[in-house]
Design an enzyme around this catalytic site. Structure first.
Site, PDB file in Angstrom:
ATOM      1  N   ASP A 154       0.929  -0.975   0.136  1.00  0.00           N
ATOM      2  CA  ASP A 154      -0.051   0.044  -0.037  1.00  0.00           C
ATOM      3  C   ASP A 154       0.626   1.593  -0.134  1.00  0.00           C
ATOM      4  O   ASP A 154       1.717   1.695   0.771  1.00  0.00           O
ATOM      5  CB  ASP A 154      -0.821   0.028   1.321  1.00  0.00           C
ATOM      6  CG  ASP A 154      -2.174   1.161   0.970  1.00  0.00           C
ATOM      7  OD1 ASP A 154      -3.082   1.120   2.274  1.00  0.00           O
ATOM      8  OD2 ASP A 154      -2.247   1.654   0.607  1.00  0.00           O
ATOM      9  N   ASP A 163      -2.454  -3.752   4.492  1.00  0.00           N
ATOM     10  CA  ASP A 163      -0.879  -2.865   4.230  1.00  0.00           C
ATOM     11  C   ASP A 163      -0.285  -3.157   3.590  1.00  0.00           C
ATOM     12  O   ASP A 163       0.697  -2.920   2.278  1.00  0.00           O
ATOM     13  CB  ASP A 163      -0.234  -2.691   5.197  1.00  0.00           C
ATOM     14  CG  ASP A 163      -0.933  -1.665   6.096  1.00  0.00           C
ATOM     15  OD1 ASP A 163      -1.028  -1.766   7.245  1.00  0.00           O
ATOM     16  OD2 ASP A 163      -1.563  -1.185   5.536  1.00  0.00           O
ATOM     17  N   GLU A 215       2.082   2.188   3.151  1.00  0.00           N
ATOM     18  CA  GLU A 215       3.083   2.718   4.009  1.00  0.00           C
ATOM     19  C   GLU A 215       4.334   2.926   3.588  1.00  0.00           C
ATOM     20  O   GLU A 215       5.877   2.737   4.047  1.00  0.00           O
ATOM     21  CB  GLU A 215       3.726   0.568   3.890  1.00  0.00           C
ATOM     22  CG  GLU A 215       1.869   0.019   4.663  1.00  0.00           C
ATOM     23  CD  GLU A 215       2.415   0.695   5.692  1.00  0.00           C
ATOM     24  OE1 GLU A 215       3.556  -0.427   6.641  1.00  0.00           O
ATOM     25  OE2 GLU A 215       1.072   0.373   6.745  1.00  0.00           O
TER      26      GLU A 215
END
Lengths: 570, 436
Positions: free
Chosen positions: A335, A370, A338
């Site tokens: 993601d 994530d 992140e």
């Protein structure tokens, strides 16, 4: 209900009837004027005429016409002027969708109503597969800006045909509808053409606004209203009439069209009316979001005629929904949040570690979670194209939510913790993992007591059923992701994957699968990411439940109980 | 005297005769009416009654003719039908009453049973509440664990919480499991074994296991000897794949002075002695996760182990209740600060806050917009009335569009989109209609 128009002998296409006859007449007049004078503007008018002829809905004014292809500011202004004049001469309440002074040609039913009359696809009929065919076999140039109106007919027809199948469910999901309607529509439903933010899908909002289509439920279902059904019936009848007459012309145009065809970047012609292109289509230029697994090409040359089998599409081409072993690779998706924001260097460290470890990964926006993995088709670059084509992507069942201890603390305090887990549970991926970082860190620095945090973590495993992975720091997280990627790659080495559509097939049993036996029936990434959007469309029922909960003391399960009996505020 | 005697005997015999001659069914049903009926009746059946009474008193005959003569013939016949009819009606009425009585009794019974059911359901629910569910949980501890130093803190703590525990040999040695008594059903109490299993290992044992797994992975599935810790673990999982095993690796070797934790030592040992890389250990853990659903927790000692066991126990106690009451039908998470509700006093103050919050439940409606709406229409009723007062759909959809919202010094209209959504939200008949 007007009867379908009889096919005229000797003509290859039936006479068009138009819900906007006034505009049509004026445009024709303008075109003829320009033609007489030898002006090039005659072609612009002609293009406008062909667009207008294909549009089945009545336009209220010249401004609305702007949504159509080939209607620029100039033409709209002219039409508006004419309209104003018309109103002046005939009174401002005169209906503009009928031509009272004109005697309807024989065979044509009464046109005198404001309701959208039979719309003849004829002018575009012969070029229907290609869309945008001009009058009488003109060479059609692929235009650059699709406007909002163009997919109206394909969408209506698709829904109509589906509704005519006995036992059909009476509605279609977005992906389904896009896939099926794409056959009938030249413009892509998912990739906007250059210079425009609209895709063919934008027509849907027009249809909803005009009360021809209704959108219900979450995930969204689209179905025809009564008016929509009536119009679609007429359109279909018109289609059939054309088809019989236009077979010959269509062959002509198809070969013409082929010469011109260029796949613009991101624009894919999935109209696939050509048998020989069947194989290619699977692997053609496709933007990542395309729900590719559900749209096999038609196997016969028949362009637009109603095909009841369209909705059982997946069974017709056995390769349609499959990724064969060796044809895909496993890629870690990170993601993008992140990798940015927050403590800059720390976040970037994760990515650096992954690079150092040689992990095959891709940063993208994930609507939930994530990290996750996709099986992406390996596609050879096509010579002459700037961008390598993107293969189909199926998402693996593992989804990781990474939480540093201080994040965990914060999210518990502000209530996001439960909501995030809720969304992870519902996203359709069956193996959620909670990656807790900095487990050994001194608890003293946290705003919550250690016992609370530990309990929260244990609850996540025991009550929510997530797998909990505890690591010390970012490097360990990276190591974990690295090894997971390698392991998953190995696990999926020799597996055939099939595309599962959550909206069509539901969630399916996860208990049936043994651990260690990887699931091979996977969702497309597009469907997954779209389904996980945070603030999705609300239904009346959902909002009502939330409103009930605003009453102090009314909790979720009480609201649900009320909803069983009274599902709307009405 | 004769007359007297006659009268007496007649009187006597009358009653006797009436008893004798009264039809048996009549006698059973309507004892109260016996006398009156029978006197009439007697007149009909005088021959037989005469015969009967003649056995007793012959003197009875004279009055009979007198009696017979007294009722008119029409009355006699009618009375027979009347008797029948009356009997019939009386019978029916009685049956009806009894039916009703029975029905009422049934209803009462049903209600009682319903109440009983509800009470039981409520009790069940109550028993599933975390605080009560705890009472139905038993922590099962393998005795081998208790032989370790420092392990007594576990039982002491459990006892302090007053939780049930048992010490019995576990299928998986050195493990702790849980059982939960099920709420009383018709088939008596049963208990279920929870899927959570905690295996307590010390560092050396864990190393052993890691090495075993690595060997297994390297040999690519060939059967190798699996070592004394991995073996039983795999067997246990083979028997019941649903088990969720957590490895608690205790490290009693932490050097508190230098704060080097055991895992680092583990790493070092594995690397130096066996040449295992960091990623190799990770590979073992990943294998355990993906293929066996086994997770790992590194702990300092028995205090931590105890804390973990208690945390699992508490989590298990929360689970049944949560699963039962969790309504998955609502497409949003029911926990959240938005769901708290606004307090309304008896006098109604606070209602407008509730109304305002309700409007905000629509996507993209800010508090400022909501307060503009509530200012214009302080109650839902007023808004609905306003909608009703307008005749066209278009007007209704756009009712709120022009209201001005003041926020941050700027003034903006609410706009047609929000106005249309609010309209549809409160007036739509189809609960599944999408608003956006």
């Amino acid at each position: 209900m007007p009867a379908p128009e009889p096919v005229r002998l000797g003509r290859k296409r039936a006479v068009p009837s138009c819900p906007n006859p006034l505009f049509l007449r004026w445009l024709t007049e303008l075109r003829d004027e320009a033609r007489e004078k030898g002006l090039k503007t005659q072609y612009s008018y002609q293009k406008a005429i062909s667009s207008l002829s294909k549009y089945p809905l009545p336009l209220q004014n010249a401004k609305e016409a702007k949504i159509l292809q080939n209607f620029g500011d100039g033409i709209c202004k002219l039409l508006d002027e004419k309209l104003q004049q018309y109103y002046r001469e005939n009174g401002s309440d005169t209906p503009i969708h009928s031509l009272p002074e004109e005697a309807p040609p024989p065979g044509r039913q009464d046109n005198n109503s404001l309701a959208p009359s039979r719309k003849k696809n004829a002018a575009g009929g012969e070029g229907k597969d290609r869309g945008g065919g001009g009058g009488g076999g003109r060479k059609k140039k692929r235009s650059t800006c699709p406007r909002r109106g163009l997919a109206v007919t394909p969408i209506l027809l698709t829904l109509y045909r589906q509704s005519q199948i006995p036992g059909s469910k009476g509605y279609m999901f977005k992906m389904e509808l896009q896939a099926e309607a794409q056959h009938l529509c030249d413009k892509s439903f998912t990739a906007p053409d250059l210079g425009s933010k609209y895709t063919a899908w934008s027509s849907v909002s027009t249809l909803i606004q005009k009360n021809l289509l209704v959108k219900t439920h979450n995930p969204a279902r689209y179905s025809l209203t009564e008016e929509g059904l009536a119009l679609a019936e007429r359109l279909e009848a018109a289609e059939q009439a054309t088809k019989d007459g236009a077979e010959g012309e269509r062959e002509e145009l198809r070969s013409e069209g082929e010469e011109e065809e260029e796949g613009g970047p991101g624009v894919v012609d999935l109209t696939g009316s050509d048998d020989d292109e069947e194989e290619e289509e699977e692997v053609r230029v496709q933007p990542a979001e395309r729900p590719t697994c559900v749209a096999p090409p038609r196997s016969d040359g028949d362009g637009v005629s109603g095909k009841p089998q369209i909705s059982q599409a997946t069974s017709r081409n056995p390769n349609a929904g499959c990724l064969l072993p060796g044809s895909y690779e496993i890629i870690l998706c990170v993601d993008f949040i992140e990798t940015t924001g927050g403590s800059h260097h720390r976040k970037q460290e994760l990515v650096k570690e992954l690079q150092r470890n040689g992990v095959n990964f891709d940063v993208r926006k994930l609507n939930v979670g994530d990290f996750l993995w996709v099986a992406r088709e390996k596609v050879a670059p096509v010579p002459g194209q700037l961008r390598a084509p993107t293969g189909r992507e199926l998402v693996l069942d593992y989804i990781i939510e990474r939480k540093r201890m201080d994040d965990l603390c914060g999210s518990i305090i502000d209530g996001r913790f439960r909501e995030q887990k809720f969304r992870l549970k519902r996203c359709g991926l069956r193996r959620p993992v909670y990656l807790v970082e900095e487990c050994g860190k001194a608890a003293a620095h946290m705003s919550l007591p250690e016992a609370t945090l530990q309990q929260a973590i244990v609850n996540t495993q025991v009550v929510d059923g997530f797998f909990v992975k505890r690591v010390q720091d970012v490097r360990e997280s990276a190591a974990y992701l690295t090894v997971m990627t390698r392991y998953l790659t190995k696990l999926y080495q020799n597996r055939t994957l099939t595309c599962r559509s959550r909206e069509l097939d539901g969630d399916g049993g996860s208990d049936e699968e043994e651990r260690g036996t990887p699931s091979c029936s996977l969702m497309s990434f597009a469907e997954f990411n779209h389904g996980a959007i945070k603030n999705k469309c609300q239904t009346v029922r959902e909002v009502f439940a939330r409103q009930l909960m605003q009453i102090s003391g009314l909790s979720g399960d009480k609201a649900a109980a009320i909803l069983e009996h009274y599902s709307t505020p009405h | 005297m004769y007359a007297l005697r006659r009268a007496k005997t007649w009187e006597i015999s009358e009653s006797e005769g009436s008893d004798a001659e009264t039809k048996p069914d009549l006698n059973c049903d309507e004892k109260s009416q016996t006398v009156t009926v029978s006197t009439d009746h007697k007149s009909e059946t005088s021959p037989s009654s005469a015969a009967k009474t003649e056995s007793g008193q012959s003197a009875l005959s004279p009055p009979r003719p007198e009696r017979r003569g007294t009722p008119s013939p029409a009355r006699k016949r009618r009375s027979k039908e009347e008797i029948e009819a009356d009997r019939q009606t009386a019978r029916e009425k009685k049956e009806e009453r009894e039916r009703q009585k029975a029905a009422r009794a049934r209803e009462k019974e049903e209600r009682k049973r319903e109440q009983q059911r509800r009470r039981e359901a409520a009790e069940n629910l109550k028993s599933l509440r975390p605080e009560n569910c705890l009472k139905s949980l038993t922590v099962c501890v393998d005795p081998a664990l208790l032989q370790q130093d420092g392990s007594d803190i576990l039982l002491d703590t459990l006892a302090a919480f007053e939780w049930r525990f048992s010490i019995e040999s576990q299928q998986l040695p050195r493990s702790i499991t849980w059982t939960r008594d099920l709420p009383q059903g018709d088939d008596g109490k049963g208990s279920v074994e929870e899927e959570q299993v905690v295996l307590v290992l010390d560092l050396t044992d864990f190393m052993d296991m890691v090495i075993s797994v690595k060997k297994m992975l390297d040999s690519e599935g060939e059967e190798t000897e699996v070592g004394s810790f991995l073996g039983p673990l795999l067997e246990c999982l083979n028997r019941d794949a649903k088990k969720v095993v957590t490895l608690l690796v205790t490290d009693s070797q932490t050097d508190y002075r230098t704060d080097i934790c055991g895992f680092d030592l583990l790493n070092e040992t594995l690397q130096s002695k066996l040449g295992m890389e960091n990623l190799d250990i990770e590979a073992v853990l990943v294998y355990l996760q993906l293929c066996k659903n086994i997770s790992l927790v590194l702990l300092d000692g028995w205090t931590d182990v105890t804390n973990h066991v208690c945390a699992v126990t508490k989590a298990l106690s929360k689970r049944p209740f949560k699963l039962l009451t969790e309504r998955a039908e609502l497409p949003f998470c029911v926990d959240g600060s938005w769901a708290s509700g606004a307090r309304v006093e008896r006098d109604g103050s606070g209602l407008i806050q509730v109304w305002s919050k309700q409007i905000q439940q629509l996507n993209r409606v800010s508090p400022a917009v909501a307060s503009t709406v509530t200012a214009a229409y302080p109650s839902p009723q007023l808004l609905l009335q306003a909608y009703q007062s307008l005749s066209s759909e278009e007007d209704r959809k756009g009712l709120l569009a022009g209201l001005l919202v003041k926020s941050g010094g700027k003034e903006r209209r609410i706009g047609p989109e929000i106005s249309a959504r609010v309209y549809r939200c409160f007036t739509a008949q189809n609960p599944q209609l999408v608003l956006d």
